[in-house]
Write a protein that holds these residues in place. Sequence first.
Motif, PDB file in Angstrom:
ATOM      1  N   UNK A   1       0.806  -1.220   0.000  1.00 50.34           N
ATOM      2  CA  UNK A   1       0.000   0.000   0.000  1.00 50.34           C
ATOM      3  C   UNK A   1       0.841   1.272   0.000  1.00 50.34           C
ATOM      4  N   UNK A   2       2.145   1.140  -0.016  1.00 49.31           N
ATOM      5  CA  UNK A   2       3.012   2.319   0.042  1.00 49.31           C
ATOM      6  C   UNK A   2       2.725   3.327  -1.065  1.00 49.31           C
ATOM      7  N   UNK A   3       2.412   2.910  -2.313  1.00 54.24           N
ATOM      8  CA  UNK A   3       2.165   3.901  -3.369  1.00 54.24           C
ATOM      9  C   UNK A   3       0.839   4.644  -3.232  1.00 54.24           C
ATOM     10  N   UNK A   4      -0.019   4.250  -2.285  1.00 51.73           N
ATOM     11  CA  UNK A   4      -1.387   4.768  -2.273  1.00 51.73           C
ATOM     12  C   UNK A   4      -1.672   5.742  -1.132  1.00 51.73           C
ATOM     13  N   UNK A   5      -0.679   6.119  -0.368  1.00 47.88           N
ATOM     14  CA  UNK A   5      -0.887   7.122   0.661  1.00 47.88           C
ATOM     15  C   UNK A   5      -1.218   6.532   2.021  1.00 47.88           C
ATOM     16  N   UNK A   6      -1.212   7.409   3.025  1.00 45.34           N
ATOM     17  CA  UNK A   6      -1.360   6.972   4.408  1.00 45.34           C
ATOM     18  C   UNK A   6      -2.769   6.487   4.733  1.00 45.34           C
ATOM     19  N   UNK A   7      -3.790   6.949   3.980  1.00 44.31           N
ATOM     20  CA  UNK A   7      -5.169   6.622   4.329  1.00 44.31           C
ATOM     21  C   UNK A   7      -5.686   5.364   3.626  1.00 44.31           C
ATOM     22  N   UNK A   8      -4.891   4.781   2.739  1.00 42.11           N
ATOM     23  CA  UNK A   8      -5.347   3.614   1.992  1.00 42.11           C
ATOM     24  C   UNK A   8      -5.632   2.439   2.905  1.00 42.11           C
ATOM     25  N   UNK A   9      -4.835   2.286   3.964  1.00 43.78           N
ATOM     26  CA  UNK A   9      -5.026   1.160   4.883  1.00 43.78           C
ATOM     27  C   UNK A   9      -6.395   1.214   5.544  1.00 43.78           C
TER      28      UNK A   9
END
Length: 675
Positions: free
Chosen positions: A574-582
């Motif tokens: 999820x690193x490429x998708x930003x902090x809120x993706x999780x």
Amino acid sequence: MSTPLVRTGDLGRIAATYVTSALALAFAAAVLPGFRFSSFSQLLAAAAATLLVGALVRPLLVAASAAVGWLAVLLLAVLGQAVVLTLALLLIPGVEANSFWVVLAAAWIAAAASTIVAWLCTSGTSEAFTAALVRRTRKHRQPVDDPEVPGVVFVQLDGVPFPVMQWQLLAATLPTVGRWIRDGGYRLVEWTPILPPTTPASQLGILHGRIDGVPAFRWYDRALGRVLVANRAADAAEIERRATDGRGLLADGGVSISNLFSGDAERSLLTMSKLELKRGSADTRRRVAWYLARPDGFAGSFFGALAEIARERFEARRQRRRDVRPRGYRGWLFAGMRAVTNVLLRDLNTALVAEEMIRGTRVVYVDYVDYDEVAHHAGGSRPESLAALDRLDHVLACLEEVAASAPRPYRLVILSDHGQSQGAIFADRYGIDLAGLCSQLTAAEVEAVEQSVEGWGRLNGLLADLAGVDTTTGRAAHGAAQRVQHRSAPPTVTAASDLVVLGSGNLGLVYAAEETRLTMEDITARWPALIPGLVNHDGISFVAVMSTEHGPLVVGPAGIHRLSDAKVTGDDPLAPFGLLASADLFRAVSMPEAPDLYVNSAVDKDSGEVAAFEGLVGSHGGLGGWQARGLLLAPPDLSLPDHPIRGADHLHHVLVAYLEQLGHRSGISRNAAEV
């Protein structure tokens, strides 16, 4: 100061229409062997009689066609002008026609000429038909009980990303919006749709305040044993039934126009969740009939639709000639669909909103799909998509003019339900679609649902709401709507199906065709190559799945992200998708309606391009690109929250606060149990 009943511009248009009609009749007499007149003065009299008879006869034709049904409305559009012209010719001796078909041809020649002149006379101003609608309803309007309470029109510009709106404002191609911001104090802010960024999830949140229960644009409902598609009438009704508490955004005397869901509106027009295929809306048919009966109504949209088809074919050929990439297939079917959504439906929506404003309706929510429809097939940043946004700016100018004549002041609030991401189609880029890939990895019987059906749903909504009562014409309209619905319906999931694979933009959904959800352990035991094969494919960034041992997981090619506590093993997918993706995925995977596997396409780290699992170069539904970047444009007297708007349910509360700030919703209980 009162507004004059007839303005100078109106007189000019009437004069132009009269002269054009006379010249067009003269031209028809020259080219049609069965149409003749004795002197030019008789032809001038015939043109005048046509205008007079039209003013007297059209209301009767409108009432009759609206009462009978949709087919009569369509016949009125084709034959109404000929009826008016025939009656006019009976009043003027010396002007003759051999048959009704000759009169029909002459009437269409006159309508074509009137359309061209009307376009020239109104270029750069509000649409001619809307101005006519304002004048007509002004004669019959009644004062509202609470004129001091401002009304609100929520205008949804479907699929417009916040960066695209900023881009166009910098380019000064949106004069109305630019003027509102520059001179009117409007504020443009970004809001973030929570996964999945699709119209059904966002509209359900915006209109009903709930975003759970909608895992994508379409999904396999385990309890029903079939695929639910949000833009099919029965499915939209079921989705709304599960979500509504009776206190939606439009519950206090509101009207829903061209939406998927009603927002608990008092009245709904062309709204999917409220369509009744056996009995359409007589009120909608009446308004459409009036529009079709006017020379500048149906003729304007008809020739505008032809122009839109020609424009689409030219633009598609230009993409091929210049070898623009990525690009998708843009055939005649899409050209016709675009003509419906971007001309006929846009004009009809504007007419319906205008009449509601003249009635003094307290709150209206309308969805304009023009940009979204073109961007899906052309790409969200392409010239034709941006041109569609420019034409929507003209619609806003038109609604602004209507608001000036309304019996109460109005606030226009503009928003988008999600954004758009661009990229090559998954199957084109990798030579196989998601369903085919799953079949290769499992040797299972796979039922695929990956074709784009948004446009078909809009056409079905238009046909269904225009369907008449249980008469021959009503049954014909019902049959047409049913055929369109069949064209867009997903295949039946049979007992032989092992997996159901659906595409929703660049988000894929994989279900076992069973009543219970499979966990990662179940899937690994049954199809051991499926999850490893998917995450190691170049076109896929991650797979999200529920684990019996670890809860919701995101699995990438070189690492696993445990969503319950954000623990990462290896490289974080999820690193490429930003902090809120999780957090987004934790909520999405935890929903009971979630698929056994969520599959997100790869995202180019430099361009942000995604790969849609549908046949679209502009898409939304998953993570990556601009699809989760919505916009909100609000007047200066409506307050914005101090913190970012995250989620359509949060946006719902912002919009409800606008209504409460303006004096709405005083009679709506805050306790859902009291409703």
